[in-house]
Design a protein around this motif. Structure first.
Motif, PDB file in Angstrom:
ATOM      1  N   LYS A 148     -15.226   6.040   5.922  1.00  0.00           N
ATOM      2  CA  LYS A 148     -14.423   4.865   5.558  1.00  0.00           C
ATOM      3  C   LYS A 148     -14.023   4.052   6.788  1.00  0.00           C
ATOM      4  O   LYS A 148     -12.852   4.015   7.177  1.00  0.00           O
ATOM      5  CB  LYS A 148     -13.159   5.301   4.811  1.00  0.00           C
ATOM      6  CG  LYS A 148     -13.383   6.131   3.553  1.00  0.00           C
ATOM      7  CD  LYS A 148     -12.046   6.473   2.906  1.00  0.00           C
ATOM      8  CE  LYS A 148     -12.211   7.326   1.676  1.00  0.00           C
ATOM      9  NZ  LYS A 148     -12.737   8.690   1.998  1.00  0.00           N
ATOM     10  N   PRO A 149     -14.956   3.360   7.411  1.00  0.00           N
ATOM     11  CA  PRO A 149     -14.590   2.563   8.593  1.00  0.00           C
ATOM     12  C   PRO A 149     -13.507   1.540   8.281  1.00  0.00           C
ATOM     13  O   PRO A 149     -13.497   0.926   7.213  1.00  0.00           O
ATOM     14  CB  PRO A 149     -15.913   1.867   8.959  1.00  0.00           C
ATOM     15  CG  PRO A 149     -16.967   2.741   8.389  1.00  0.00           C
ATOM     16  CD  PRO A 149     -16.389   3.282   7.127  1.00  0.00           C
ATOM     17  N   PHE A 150     -12.586   1.377   9.221  1.00  0.00           N
ATOM     18  CA  PHE A 150     -11.516   0.379   9.186  1.00  0.00           C
ATOM     19  C   PHE A 150     -10.499   0.613   8.074  1.00  0.00           C
ATOM     20  O   PHE A 150      -9.606  -0.210   7.862  1.00  0.00           O
ATOM     21  CB  PHE A 150     -12.089  -1.046   9.081  1.00  0.00           C
ATOM     22  CG  PHE A 150     -13.044  -1.402  10.184  1.00  0.00           C
ATOM     23  CD1 PHE A 150     -12.617  -1.418  11.507  1.00  0.00           C
ATOM     24  CD2 PHE A 150     -14.372  -1.699   9.915  1.00  0.00           C
ATOM     25  CE1 PHE A 150     -13.490  -1.740  12.535  1.00  0.00           C
ATOM     26  CE2 PHE A 150     -15.252  -2.022  10.941  1.00  0.00           C
ATOM     27  CZ  PHE A 150     -14.816  -2.036  12.244  1.00  0.00           C
ATOM     28  N   ASP A 151     -10.590   1.711   7.369  1.00  0.00           N
ATOM     29  CA  ASP A 151      -9.661   2.031   6.291  1.00  0.00           C
ATOM     30  C   ASP A 151      -8.539   2.925   6.825  1.00  0.00           C
ATOM     31  O   ASP A 151      -8.779   3.773   7.686  1.00  0.00           O
ATOM     32  CB  ASP A 151     -10.412   2.743   5.163  1.00  0.00           C
ATOM     33  CG  ASP A 151      -9.612   2.827   3.871  1.00  0.00           C
ATOM     34  OD1 ASP A 151      -8.615   3.576   3.826  1.00  0.00           O
ATOM     35  OD2 ASP A 151      -9.980   2.137   2.899  1.00  0.00           O
ATOM     36  N   LYS A 152      -7.339   2.747   6.304  1.00  0.00           N
ATOM     37  CA  LYS A 152      -6.206   3.576   6.733  1.00  0.00           C
ATOM     38  C   LYS A 152      -6.468   5.058   6.481  1.00  0.00           C
ATOM     39  O   LYS A 152      -5.889   5.924   7.144  1.00  0.00           O
ATOM     40  CB  LYS A 152      -4.938   3.156   5.985  1.00  0.00           C
ATOM     41  CG  LYS A 152      -4.363   1.823   6.417  1.00  0.00           C
ATOM     42  CD  LYS A 152      -2.964   1.607   5.865  1.00  0.00           C
ATOM     43  CE  LYS A 152      -2.947   1.511   4.363  1.00  0.00           C
ATOM     44  NZ  LYS A 152      -1.603   1.158   3.840  1.00  0.00           N
ATOM     45  N   ARG A 153      -7.308   5.374   5.515  1.00  0.00           N
ATOM     46  CA  ARG A 153      -7.549   6.766   5.136  1.00  0.00           C
ATOM     47  C   ARG A 153      -8.712   7.401   5.893  1.00  0.00           C
ATOM     48  O   ARG A 153      -9.059   8.553   5.617  1.00  0.00           O
ATOM     49  CB  ARG A 153      -7.855   6.831   3.639  1.00  0.00           C
ATOM     50  CG  ARG A 153      -6.767   6.237   2.731  1.00  0.00           C
ATOM     51  CD  ARG A 153      -7.324   6.000   1.342  1.00  0.00           C
ATOM     52  NE  ARG A 153      -8.437   5.045   1.386  1.00  0.00           N
ATOM     53  CZ  ARG A 153      -9.390   4.956   0.457  1.00  0.00           C
ATOM     54  NH1 ARG A 153      -9.382   5.769  -0.588  1.00  0.00           N
ATOM     55  NH2 ARG A 153     -10.360   4.050   0.575  1.00  0.00           N
ATOM     56  N   ARG A 154      -9.325   6.688   6.833  1.00  0.00           N
ATOM     57  CA  ARG A 154     -10.528   7.206   7.493  1.00  0.00           C
ATOM     58  C   ARG A 154     -10.238   8.522   8.213  1.00  0.00           C
ATOM     59  O   ARG A 154      -9.146   8.722   8.760  1.00  0.00           O
ATOM     60  CB  ARG A 154     -11.078   6.175   8.474  1.00  0.00           C
ATOM     61  CG  ARG A 154     -10.180   5.855   9.674  1.00  0.00           C
ATOM     62  CD  ARG A 154     -10.746   4.695  10.477  1.00  0.00           C
ATOM     63  NE  ARG A 154      -9.955   4.385  11.656  1.00  0.00           N
ATOM     64  CZ  ARG A 154      -8.857   3.632  11.664  1.00  0.00           C
ATOM     65  NH1 ARG A 154      -8.399   3.115  10.527  1.00  0.00           N
ATOM     66  NH2 ARG A 154      -8.199   3.414  12.796  1.00  0.00           N
ATOM     67  N   GLY A 155     -11.228   9.401   8.201  1.00  0.00           N
ATOM     68  CA  GLY A 155     -11.031  10.711   8.801  1.00  0.00           C
ATOM     69  C   GLY A 155     -12.085  11.100   9.814  1.00  0.00           C
ATOM     70  O   GLY A 155     -12.116  12.244  10.267  1.00  0.00           O
TER      71      GLY A 155
END
Length: 413
Positions: free
Chosen positions: A220-227
């Protein structure tokens, strides 16, 4: 004497979301993911849960006896190059000394090496295949491309981690501009989804765990949830050619490669530096004689790491200024994962989508944009646009290597 301009006259793709350029572009438009849970025989005890594997049958381009003596990364390379040469209509036999090969890879023959180590250290058999060295060496893919097609011009192999194949394209462009070659087959390949390689990456603590609801949504690039990032495999190849020569033979011109920026952070082995990234972007723009506002799409490096995405977003803002609010940005790694040494070439193919077909590829699964990554995101699904004048593709690597490519729409024949 006028500078030679460099045309892209052919492209080939072997990827987790399509094994031709057309299928790859279609998957990007449809936001069709290639990330899956890894088979147990690949993941083994590494702790890595997801990856993006190619659906690959080597006998589509190779005899069984040939494939048996080639690492998976080399097989991918030969498949992509066959497509690119076929699409370009280039006939190497006419002037083989004027056609070269510039290739990029991160680890070369990782599958071959792992097989050898398992045999020696796992099974305790102190013998390996006679061809182990030439199958595993870093330049095996590029060398096999040259041998198979009789390409006797300049040869170079680049191994700069995630910027390897982008550097191959940029340096090939410079070689053609300098008149040292009329055409170069350039690109990259990678096939490192092996248990030990996965274990090494897991130890860095940069890999994403499987999304609990949908394994395909793990990157999930650029997403707050990226891991973290997800590893993939594949290849992309291009025929780069002196534009005047290409036009004289009526070759299809997909785009013009007009800008190449190359910088080194010289700061840290794995932590990115925004200044180095910005310098590479500015150099690529300057070489193209373009302003930031001329860029109609950026294919971001966007690996989905906590630090990396923020640093890249800040670097884009620094270079593009007010235009950063308007230039569309996406990371297609959300669909095909990170191909490491082949990433730059595959993502250059993604960046050609707006120029060739008028579609902006999306950052899939970007449902909650990180406010620290203030960009004009292409979120969730592809967007229809008028083909822009130019596009940019970013490739940033461990070791601080930064490569940026700029391509422009070609004028009709």
């Amino acid at each position: 004497m006028a500078e030679r301009r460099v045309a892209v006259t052919g492209a080939g793709v072997i990827s987790p979301i399509g094994n031709t350029l057309e299928d790859f572009h279609r998957s990007l438009c449809d936001a069709r993911p290639g990330i899956r849970r890894l088979p147990s025989e690949i993941a083994q005890g590494s702790g890595v849960q997801v990856g993006a594997m190619v659906d690959w049958q080597p006998t589509t381009v190779l005899k069984e006896t040939e494939a048996a003596n080639l690492d998976r990364a080399t097989q991918f390379a030969l498949g992509a190059v066959a497509q690119a040469l076929g699409a370009s209509g280039l006939e190497p036999r006419a002037s083989p000394e004027r056609i070269g090969v510039y290739w990029g890879t991160g680890l070369g023959g990782a599958n071959t090496l792992e097989t050898a180590y398992k045999q020696v250290y796992g099974a305790g058999e102190w013998r390996t295949r006679p061809l182990t060295v030439v199958m595993a060496m870093s330049n095996a893919a590029g060398a096999n491309v040259a041998v198979r097609h009789g390409l006797r011009g300049p040869f170079a192999n680049f191994a700069t981690a995630c910027s390897s194949s982008a550097m191959a394209l940029g340096e090939a462009m410079r070689t053609i501009q300098a008149g040292r070659a009329d055409a170069i087959v350039a690109g990259g390949s990678e096939a490192l989804l092996t248990p030990a390689t996965l274990l090494a990456w897991q130890a860095l603590r940069t890999l994403a765990a499987a999304d609990p609801g949908d394994a395909a949504a793990s990157c999930k690039p650029f997403d707050k949830r990226r891991g973290g990032l997800v590893l993939g495999e594949g290849a992309a190849a291009f025929v780069l050619e002196d534009e005047s020569r290409a036009r004289s033979r009526g070759a299809p011109i997909l785009a013009l490669l007009t800008g190449y920026g190359n910088s080194c952070d010289a700061v840290h082995m794995s932590r990115p530096d925004g200044d180095g990234q910005a310098r590479a972007m500015r150099e690529a723009l300057a070489e193209s004689h373009l302003a930031p506002g001329d860029i109609g799409y950026i294919n971001a490096h966007g690996t989905a790491t906590a630090v990396g995405d923020v640093v890249e977003a800040e670097a884009i803002q620094a270079v593009f200024g007010d235009a950063a609010a308007d230039v569309p940005v996406s990371s297609t790694k959300s669909l095909h994962a990170h191909l490491l040494g082949a990433a730059g070439a595959l993502e250059f193919a993604a960046a050609l989508l707006p120029l060739m077909r008028g579609w902006l590829p999306p950052t899939a699964y970007l449902e909650q944009p990180d406010p620290q990554c203030r960009l004009r995101h292409v979120r969730l699904r592809a967007e229809r646009v008028t083909p822009p004048r130019a596009v940019m593709s970013n490739s940033f690597a461990f070791g601080g290597s930064n490569v940026v490519l700029v391509a422009e729409r070609a004028a009709p024949l």
